[in-house]
Design a protein around this motif. Structure first.
Motif, PDB file in Angstrom:
ATOM      1  N   GLY A   1     -18.900 -17.801   1.131  1.00  0.00           N
ATOM      2  CA  GLY A   1     -18.632 -19.055   1.827  1.00  0.00           C
ATOM      3  C   GLY A   1     -17.188 -19.495   1.759  1.00  0.00           C
ATOM      4  N   GLU A   2     -16.289 -18.632   1.270  1.00  0.00           N
ATOM      5  CA  GLU A   2     -14.870 -18.968   1.197  1.00  0.00           C
ATOM      6  C   GLU A   2     -14.151 -18.440   2.433  1.00  0.00           C
ATOM      7  N   GLU A   3     -12.906 -18.862   2.614  1.00  0.00           N
ATOM      8  CA  GLU A   3     -12.103 -18.425   3.748  1.00  0.00           C
ATOM      9  C   GLU A   3     -10.969 -17.532   3.262  1.00  0.00           C
ATOM     10  N   LEU A   4     -10.441 -16.700   4.157  1.00  0.00           N
ATOM     11  CA  LEU A   4      -9.349 -15.806   3.801  1.00  0.00           C
ATOM     12  C   LEU A   4      -8.017 -16.537   3.835  1.00  0.00           C
ATOM     13  N   GLU A   5      -7.137 -16.160   2.917  1.00  0.00           N
ATOM     14  CA  GLU A   5      -5.776 -16.670   2.911  1.00  0.00           C
ATOM     15  C   GLU A   5      -4.951 -15.871   3.918  1.00  0.00           C
ATOM     16  N   PRO A   6      -3.824 -16.412   4.400  1.00  0.00           N
ATOM     17  CA  PRO A   6      -2.983 -15.682   5.366  1.00  0.00           C
ATOM     18  C   PRO A   6      -2.553 -14.301   4.866  1.00  0.00           C
ATOM     19  N   ASN A   7      -2.279 -14.182   3.559  1.00  0.00           N
ATOM     20  CA  ASN A   7      -1.828 -12.888   3.029  1.00  0.00           C
ATOM     21  C   ASN A   7      -2.970 -11.877   2.877  1.00  0.00           C
ATOM     22  N   GLU A   8      -4.208 -12.313   3.183  1.00  0.00           N
ATOM     23  CA  GLU A   8      -5.357 -11.406   3.111  1.00  0.00           C
ATOM     24  C   GLU A   8      -5.727 -10.841   4.482  1.00  0.00           C
ATOM     25  N   ILE A   9      -5.024 -11.247   5.511  1.00  0.00           N
ATOM     26  CA  ILE A   9      -5.265 -10.722   6.854  1.00  0.00           C
ATOM     27  C   ILE A   9      -4.585  -9.347   6.961  1.00  0.00           C
ATOM     28  N   PRO A  10      -5.279  -8.318   7.421  1.00  0.00           N
ATOM     29  CA  PRO A  10      -4.693  -6.973   7.448  1.00  0.00           C
ATOM     30  C   PRO A  10      -3.584  -6.827   8.492  1.00  0.00           C
ATOM     31  N   PHE A  11      -2.622  -5.959   8.195  1.00  0.00           N
ATOM     32  CA  PHE A  11      -1.561  -5.599   9.137  1.00  0.00           C
ATOM     33  C   PHE A  11      -2.030  -4.339   9.860  1.00  0.00           C
ATOM     34  N   LEU A  12      -2.275  -4.435  11.163  1.00  0.00           N
ATOM     35  CA  LEU A  12      -2.978  -3.375  11.892  1.00  0.00           C
ATOM     36  C   LEU A  12      -2.079  -2.443  12.708  1.00  0.00           C
ATOM     37  N   ASP A  13      -0.817  -2.767  12.881  1.00  0.00           N
ATOM     38  CA  ASP A  13       0.076  -1.965  13.711  1.00  0.00           C
ATOM     39  C   ASP A  13       0.551  -0.727  12.952  1.00  0.00           C
ATOM     40  N   ARG A  14       0.033   0.441  13.333  1.00  0.00           N
ATOM     41  CA  ARG A  14       0.369   1.674  12.610  1.00  0.00           C
ATOM     42  C   ARG A  14       1.613   2.360  13.145  1.00  0.00           C
ATOM     43  N   THR A  15       2.220   1.822  14.184  1.00  0.00           N
ATOM     44  CA  THR A  15       3.415   2.463  14.744  1.00  0.00           C
ATOM     45  C   THR A  15       4.594   2.406  13.779  1.00  0.00           C
ATOM     46  N   LEU A  16       4.466   1.659  12.682  1.00  0.00           N
ATOM     47  CA  LEU A  16       5.499   1.692  11.646  1.00  0.00           C
ATOM     48  C   LEU A  16       5.635   3.097  11.076  1.00  0.00           C
ATOM     49  N   LEU A  17       4.570   3.896  11.198  1.00  0.00           N
ATOM     50  CA  LEU A  17       4.628   5.285  10.716  1.00  0.00           C
ATOM     51  C   LEU A  17       4.911   6.266  11.844  1.00  0.00           C
ATOM     52  N   LYS A  18       5.312   5.765  12.997  1.00  0.00           N
ATOM     53  CA  LYS A  18       5.732   6.650  14.082  1.00  0.00           C
ATOM     54  C   LYS A  18       7.200   6.995  13.831  1.00  0.00           C
ATOM     55  N   LEU A  19       7.411   7.886  12.873  1.00  0.00           N
ATOM     56  CA  LEU A  19       8.754   8.193  12.397  1.00  0.00           C
ATOM     57  C   LEU A  19       9.455   9.166  13.329  1.00  0.00           C
ATOM     58  N   PRO A  20      10.762   9.067  13.471  1.00  0.00           N
ATOM     59  CA  PRO A  20      11.499  10.027  14.316  1.00  0.00           C
ATOM     60  C   PRO A  20      11.407  11.425  13.739  1.00  0.00           C
ATOM     61  N   PRO A  21      11.398  12.466  14.582  1.00  0.00           N
ATOM     62  CA  PRO A  21      11.299  13.843  14.097  1.00  0.00           C
ATOM     63  C   PRO A  21      12.421  14.174  13.131  1.00  0.00           C
ATOM     64  N   GLN A  22      12.070  14.877  12.060  1.00  0.00           N
ATOM     65  CA  GLN A  22      13.058  15.312  11.087  1.00  0.00           C
ATOM     66  C   GLN A  22      12.807  16.773  10.768  1.00  0.00           C
TER      67      GLN A  22
END
Length: 443
Positions: A172-193
């Motif tokens: 019956g509790e609510e989530l805090e803002p810091n408990e909301i997941p970060f869903l954008d995975r393009t942060l791992l779309k790394l340039p070719p190396q």
């Protein structure tokens, strides 16, 4: 015996984004199937448990809407996540068994009954990414929540908060803002190396050798270490560290080395000590990338690493610090440069072929380990908030893996009492008792 009472499909209780979600290379390497785990609670009979779980699950899926989606294949052969809100399967079950029938809840055919089943012969687009089973024990002794989670969906670092936050909403509790997941995975779309000579991908090749049927059989056992025993192991591992100016080894490094050394000793009781042996494990890269990923990044953020080459004779004849140092070298290998190098080259034709095979209804044939090598696959969930999964019944009395593996494998978890560590070991059945003797004898 576990009896299935009913199966329910739970969807987000609000409209959610339906754009396809790009999956990183880290999501697409390794295990393409589901990971099975379960929680056990000492709880009085709760006739409203299912209704409350379904209501809170539909609510948490609004924040974690990819969990309600399905995998699909793109033209290039990569997987992506179709956020179609098809839902999560929630199975209602009951068992005539009591806690005593499960012993210490080591992975076995009995604990597998506490998690749902998934049919990999059906089209992958129809397979839920998460399946959950609520099992009521005989006489209202307690409850179990078993989870099956698609590995391409997320790693354990992501799924622990999902379950814990689901529990929070159930209370019956609510989530805090810091408990909301970060869903954008393009942060791992790394340039070719291009891999430099100093940044090599781990070598992990099973040593093919003939084995009798008895040698191939694996079973699981649970080993508990008190906080004092863990400290004793660290002292042994660090015996010469301070005098040699080496930074003290961590409890993970010491425990991993101890498992490796005991396994090597047990194997050499039946065979020679000249077998090459490696330990492979995955490292969380959220804080190792520059810039770092958000801590609430939802997905797989792992890099595989492996210990330097050696044979079992070297692990046995040297003090514990020798194996511990090799574990450390594998950990230290995972730098920002190493991660970028690994992710930019690892998704090759072989993995794409495996993904295509999965989509062709052959998923049940994939990722079948070969039990004929002398390596150890290690998983560590130390430091994870495992026992914060409170659905209103208090903290779980047990959390662990549900299914047995047919390879030498170890999982290191915090113990339920918060005092020490629990090690689940998958090892040759004929050598398991010897391993147990060595494991505690060394302490």
């Amino acid at each position: 015996m576990v009896t299935i009472v009913a199966s329910h499909n739970v969807t987000p209780n609000e409209p959610t984004p339906n754009d396809p979600l790009w999956l990183s290379d880290s999501d697409q390497i390794g295990n393409l199937r589901h990971v099975s785990c379960f929680y056990v609670y000492k709880a009085k009979h709760d006739k409203n448990a299912l209704e409350r779980l379904m209501k809170s699950l539909s609510k948490i899926l609004v924040h974690y809407y990819p969990v309600a989606g399905r995998l699909r294949l793109t033209e290039s052969g990569r997987m992506e996540l179709n956020c179609n809100a098809k839902g999560v399967t929630l199975v209602e079950a009951e068992t005539t068994n009591t806690f005593a029938d499960y012993g210490d809840f080591s992975p076995s055919l009995f604990t597998e009954e506490l998690v749902p089943k998934v049919d990999y012969t059906q089209p992958i687009e129809d397979i839920p990414l998460m399946l959950i089973q609520l099992t009521t024990f005989d006489g209202g002794e307690g409850l179990a929540i078993g989870t099956l989670t698609s590995h391409p969906l997320a790693d354990a670092t992501s799924m622990m908060p999902f379950v814990n936050n689901w529990g929070k909403l159930t209370r019956g509790e609510e989530l805090e803002p810091n408990e909301i997941p970060f869903l954008d995975r393009t942060l791992l779309k790394l340039p070719p190396q291009h891999s430099s000579p100093s940044v090599k991908l781990p070598e992990w090749k099973p040593v093919q050798q003939a084995q009798e049927q008895e040698q191939r059989k694996r079973s699981a056992a649970l080993f508990k270490l008190s906080a004092k025993q863990v400290e004793r192991l660290k002292e042994k591992a660090n015996d010469k560290a301070s005098s040699e100016g080496v930074r003290p080894f961590s409890r993970f490094e010491a425990i991993a080395a101890h498992i490796w050394r005991c396994a090597s000793k047990a194997r050499t009781s039946a065979e020679s000590s000249n077998h090459p042996t490696l330990v492979r494990f995955s490292v969380d890269i959220r804080k190792r990338l520059n810039p770092p990923l958000p801590q609430n990044y939802f997905g797989n953020a792992l890099a595989k690493t492996v210990t330097p080459k050696c044979n079992e004779g070297e692990i046995i004849s040297n003090p514990l610090s020798y194996a511990t140092q090799k574990i450390r070298e594998a950990v230290y290998m995972v730098t920002d440069e190493y991660i970028r190098s690994q992710l930019s080259v690892i998704l090759g034709q072989e993995q794409l072929d495996s993904i295509r095979a999965f989509f062709m209804g052959q998923g049940h044939l994939l990722n079948v380990p070969y039990a004929g090598n002398h390596n150890i696959l290690l998983t560590s969930w130390l430091g994870m908030p495992i026992y914060e999964a409170d659905f209103g019944w208090g903290k779980p009395m047990h959390y662990g893996l549900a299914s047995a593996f047919q390879e030498d494998r170890a999982a290191i978890l915090p113990s339920s009492d918060g005092d020490g560590v629990a090690v689940t070991m998958f090892f040759q059945t004929v050598l398991m008792q010897l391993f147990k003797t060595l494991f505690y004898e060394e302490l």
